[in-house]
Design a protein around this motif. Sequence first.
Motif, PDB file in Angstrom:
ATOM      1  N   LYS A 134       0.846  -1.203   0.000  1.00 29.04           N
ATOM      2  CA  LYS A 134       0.000   0.000   0.000  1.00 29.04           C
ATOM      3  C   LYS A 134       0.874   1.243   0.000  1.00 29.04           C
ATOM      4  O   LYS A 134       0.953   1.955   0.988  1.00 29.04           O
ATOM      5  CB  LYS A 134      -0.906   0.006   1.226  1.00 29.04           C
ATOM      6  N   GLY A 135       1.552   1.472  -1.081  1.00 30.99           N
ATOM      7  CA  GLY A 135       2.349   2.702  -1.186  1.00 30.99           C
ATOM      8  C   GLY A 135       3.837   2.467  -1.238  1.00 30.99           C
ATOM      9  O   GLY A 135       4.542   3.088  -2.029  1.00 30.99           O
ATOM     10  N   GLU A 136       4.356   1.548  -0.421  1.00 30.99           N
ATOM     11  CA  GLU A 136       5.795   1.302  -0.408  1.00 30.99           C
ATOM     12  C   GLU A 136       6.176   0.271  -1.471  1.00 30.99           C
ATOM     13  O   GLU A 136       5.311  -0.395  -2.041  1.00 30.99           O
ATOM     14  CB  GLU A 136       6.257   0.827   0.978  1.00 30.99           C
ATOM     15  N   ARG A 137       7.491   0.137  -1.710  1.00 28.49           N
ATOM     16  CA  ARG A 137       7.977  -0.869  -2.653  1.00 28.49           C
ATOM     17  C   ARG A 137       9.110  -1.648  -2.010  1.00 28.49           C
ATOM     18  O   ARG A 137       9.755  -1.161  -1.066  1.00 28.49           O
ATOM     19  CB  ARG A 137       8.492  -0.208  -3.925  1.00 28.49           C
ATOM     20  N   GLN A 138       9.373  -2.815  -2.535  1.00 23.51           N
ATOM     21  CA  GLN A 138      10.473  -3.626  -2.022  1.00 23.51           C
ATOM     22  C   GLN A 138      11.762  -2.803  -2.061  1.00 23.51           C
ATOM     23  O   GLN A 138      12.048  -2.147  -3.056  1.00 23.51           O
ATOM     24  CB  GLN A 138      10.622  -4.879  -2.875  1.00 23.51           C
ATOM     25  N   GLY A 139      12.522  -2.840  -0.966  1.00 22.03           N
ATOM     26  CA  GLY A 139      13.764  -2.082  -0.892  1.00 22.03           C
ATOM     27  C   GLY A 139      13.607  -0.737  -0.200  1.00 22.03           C
ATOM     28  O   GLY A 139      14.585  -0.132   0.223  1.00 22.03           O
ATOM     29  N   ASP A 140      12.353  -0.258  -0.068  1.00 16.73           N
ATOM     30  CA  ASP A 140      12.116   0.989   0.685  1.00 16.73           C
ATOM     31  C   ASP A 140      12.372   0.742   2.172  1.00 16.73           C
ATOM     32  O   ASP A 140      12.433  -0.401   2.632  1.00 16.73           O
ATOM     33  CB  ASP A 140      10.654   1.453   0.523  1.00 16.73           C
ATOM     34  N   ALA A 196       9.031   3.267   8.681  1.00 18.05           N
ATOM     35  CA  ALA A 196       8.981   3.264  10.151  1.00 18.05           C
ATOM     36  C   ALA A 196       8.086   2.120  10.629  1.00 18.05           C
ATOM     37  O   ALA A 196       7.055   1.828  10.014  1.00 18.05           O
ATOM     38  CB  ALA A 196       8.429   4.591  10.652  1.00 18.05           C
ATOM     39  N   ALA A 197       8.497   1.474  11.714  1.00 23.67           N
ATOM     40  CA  ALA A 197       7.730   0.333  12.240  1.00 23.67           C
ATOM     41  C   ALA A 197       6.279   0.721  12.509  1.00 23.67           C
ATOM     42  O   ALA A 197       5.350  -0.012  12.153  1.00 23.67           O
ATOM     43  CB  ALA A 197       8.383  -0.172  13.528  1.00 23.67           C
ATOM     44  N   ARG A 198       6.075   1.874  13.128  1.00 27.38           N
ATOM     45  CA  ARG A 198       4.693   2.248  13.468  1.00 27.38           C
ATOM     46  C   ARG A 198       3.852   2.501  12.224  1.00 27.38           C
ATOM     47  O   ARG A 198       2.647   2.301  12.230  1.00 27.38           O
ATOM     48  CB  ARG A 198       4.657   3.436  14.422  1.00 27.38           C
ATOM     49  N   LEU A 199       4.501   2.888  11.140  1.00 30.13           N
ATOM     50  CA  LEU A 199       3.768   3.113   9.898  1.00 30.13           C
ATOM     51  C   LEU A 199       3.277   1.783   9.316  1.00 30.13           C
ATOM     52  O   LEU A 199       2.166   1.689   8.784  1.00 30.13           O
ATOM     53  CB  LEU A 199       4.666   3.838   8.895  1.00 30.13           C
ATOM     54  N   ILE A 200       4.109   0.744   9.422  1.00 29.95           N
ATOM     55  CA  ILE A 200       3.680  -0.583   8.939  1.00 29.95           C
ATOM     56  C   ILE A 200       2.471  -1.057   9.753  1.00 29.95           C
ATOM     57  O   ILE A 200       1.492  -1.558   9.200  1.00 29.95           O
ATOM     58  CB  ILE A 200       4.841  -1.609   9.046  1.00 29.95           C
ATOM     59  N   LEU A 201       2.534  -0.872  11.058  1.00 29.39           N
ATOM     60  CA  LEU A 201       1.426  -1.321  11.917  1.00 29.39           C
ATOM     61  C   LEU A 201       0.129  -0.602  11.571  1.00 29.39           C
ATOM     62  O   LEU A 201      -0.926  -1.231  11.460  1.00 29.39           O
ATOM     63  CB  LEU A 201       1.779  -1.101  13.398  1.00 29.39           C
ATOM     64  N   GLU A 202       0.191   0.702  11.377  1.00 31.83           N
ATOM     65  CA  GLU A 202      -1.068   1.414  11.103  1.00 31.83           C
ATOM     66  C   GLU A 202      -1.558   1.186   9.677  1.00 31.83           C
ATOM     67  O   GLU A 202      -2.746   1.095   9.434  1.00 31.83           O
ATOM     68  CB  GLU A 202      -0.931   2.913  11.418  1.00 31.83           C
ATOM     69  N   ARG A 203      -0.629   1.040   8.739  1.00 28.67           N
ATOM     70  CA  ARG A 203      -1.019   0.890   7.336  1.00 28.67           C
ATOM     71  C   ARG A 203      -1.708  -0.452   7.074  1.00 28.67           C
ATOM     72  O   ARG A 203      -2.574  -0.557   6.210  1.00 28.67           O
ATOM     73  CB  ARG A 203       0.230   1.016   6.457  1.00 28.67           C
ATOM     74  N   TYR A 204      -1.317  -1.490   7.823  1.00 28.84           N
ATOM     75  CA  TYR A 204      -1.844  -2.827   7.528  1.00 28.84           C
ATOM     76  C   TYR A 204      -2.831  -3.363   8.562  1.00 28.84           C
ATOM     77  O   TYR A 204      -3.253  -4.515   8.468  1.00 28.84           O
ATOM     78  CB  TYR A 204      -0.686  -3.799   7.282  1.00 28.84           C
ATOM     79  N   ALA A 205      -3.211  -2.534   9.539  1.00 29.03           N
ATOM     80  CA  ALA A 205      -4.220  -2.997  10.513  1.00 29.03           C
ATOM     81  C   ALA A 205      -5.566  -3.239   9.828  1.00 29.03           C
ATOM     82  O   ALA A 205      -6.418  -3.946  10.341  1.00 29.03           O
ATOM     83  CB  ALA A 205      -4.369  -1.971  11.629  1.00 29.03           C
ATOM     84  N   MET A 206      -5.740  -2.682   8.646  1.00 28.84           N
ATOM     85  CA  MET A 206      -6.992  -2.833   7.888  1.00 28.84           C
ATOM     86  C   MET A 206      -6.977  -4.100   7.022  1.00 28.84           C
ATOM     87  O   MET A 206      -8.026  -4.525   6.529  1.00 28.84           O
ATOM     88  CB  MET A 206      -7.130  -1.597   6.986  1.00 28.84           C
ATOM     89  N   GLU A 207      -5.791  -4.693   6.816  1.00 32.48           N
ATOM     90  CA  GLU A 207      -5.640  -5.718   5.775  1.00 32.48           C
ATOM     91  C   GLU A 207      -6.634  -6.891   5.871  1.00 32.48           C
ATOM     92  O   GLU A 207      -7.123  -7.333   4.820  1.00 32.48           O
ATOM     93  CB  GLU A 207      -4.188  -6.246   5.748  1.00 32.48           C
ATOM     94  N   PRO A 208      -6.980  -7.396   7.048  1.00 33.57           N
ATOM     95  CA  PRO A 208      -7.935  -8.520   7.065  1.00 33.57           C
ATOM     96  C   PRO A 208      -9.310  -8.178   6.491  1.00 33.57           C
ATOM     97  O   PRO A 208     -10.082  -9.085   6.164  1.00 33.57           O
ATOM     98  CB  PRO A 208      -8.017  -8.874   8.558  1.00 33.57           C
ATOM     99  N   ASP A 209      -9.631  -6.893   6.353  1.00 30.27           N
ATOM    100  CA  ASP A 209     -10.891  -6.517   5.695  1.00 30.27           C
ATOM    101  C   ASP A 209     -10.759  -6.492   4.172  1.00 30.27           C
ATOM    102  O   ASP A 209     -11.736  -6.271   3.464  1.00 30.27           O
ATOM    103  CB  ASP A 209     -11.351  -5.119   6.161  1.00 30.27           C
ATOM    104  N   ASP A 210      -9.545  -6.673   3.666  1.00 35.40           N
ATOM    105  CA  ASP A 210      -9.314  -6.522   2.220  1.00 35.40           C
ATOM    106  C   ASP A 210      -9.411  -7.822   1.421  1.00 35.40           C
ATOM    107  O   ASP A 210      -9.146  -7.822   0.223  1.00 35.40           O
ATOM    108  CB  ASP A 210      -7.930  -5.897   1.979  1.00 35.40           C
TER     109      ASP A 210
END
Length: 331
Positions: A65-71, A74-88
Amino acid sequence: MRIVAWITILLLAAPAGALAWDGHDRLTRLALADVAWLDSLPPVLVTTRTDRVSEIRQDYAFPYKGERQGDQLAARLILERYAMEPDDGPDQELRVSWQQRFMGGYTGMSSRGYFHMYYPSWTVHFPLPATAMGAAPDRAALWCEAAKAALARGDTYWGLRYLACAMHYVEDLGQPYHATQTSTRFVVPTSPIAGTTKVTSNYHLAYEAWIARRVAEDALELGQALRGIDLEKFDDPADAVRRVARKAHEQSGQLFGACIEFFGDRFRQPVDVPATETDLARMEPAGPRDRMIAATRPALALTARAIRGFLEPLRPAIQFSVLEGARRPRP
Ligand SMILES: [Zn+2]
């Protein structure tokens, strides 16, 4: 009533669009905003997924969701960005339990309902009142195991992303409508099953739409209810979901009463009553709104404490993973 009719009616118990708190990203961001140790972690390398999570929909593609491999992220950004994923999509179109018939069915968006709800055994629910229903506790445990395995091998990105997925279920069950099938307040005497189910669903969806907008705007100081560092204590990930569900259910009476007063009788009809953004924006009579806010703050605060309590035991594994990851040769 014939069994087929019962099943058809109860399929409606999980509204197709139900997303619990909707903005899981904002919820997670605010709940973790004051957790300082997350800021001491160095940025995390975005990697390609190399493992497999069993039991989920196997053709789910895990899009970035926005980032690419190799980027670096921040850890907290991963947590907030993917907390929605099970709804997807990873919990949709699966066939694992007879209970799915009564919690969203087997197809379409609503088929994730069974995995995202939990009715404790002692609550009033159909068709087996004394049996706990819903797989949210198992789902949290499943993603948490995947997270731990990824963290142990130094793949911090996927460890955090799976952990965000695990947190999703704790967040869902902090929403009283997800821990409660219905209430006597929603009963339609002339149509006790179909009508009651529809009325419950109407208030459920109206509440989620209203609260999502309110949290997004950080209106009425709802965001403040999510901030802090105090946390719930759990034995394990499944226990976390069960315990949060129990507490959320205990809050449901107050919230449902407030919803009826706030949204009015219009949603009491045993038919679909859509609520548009404009409709919801108009519903701001001061007295009932205060009651809604008063009923919502404890639910948000519980959810936030649960998010922090869920993360805390994983802290050593996350810190270890960062060190392991730093030792691995970079692609
Ligand atoms: Zn969900």
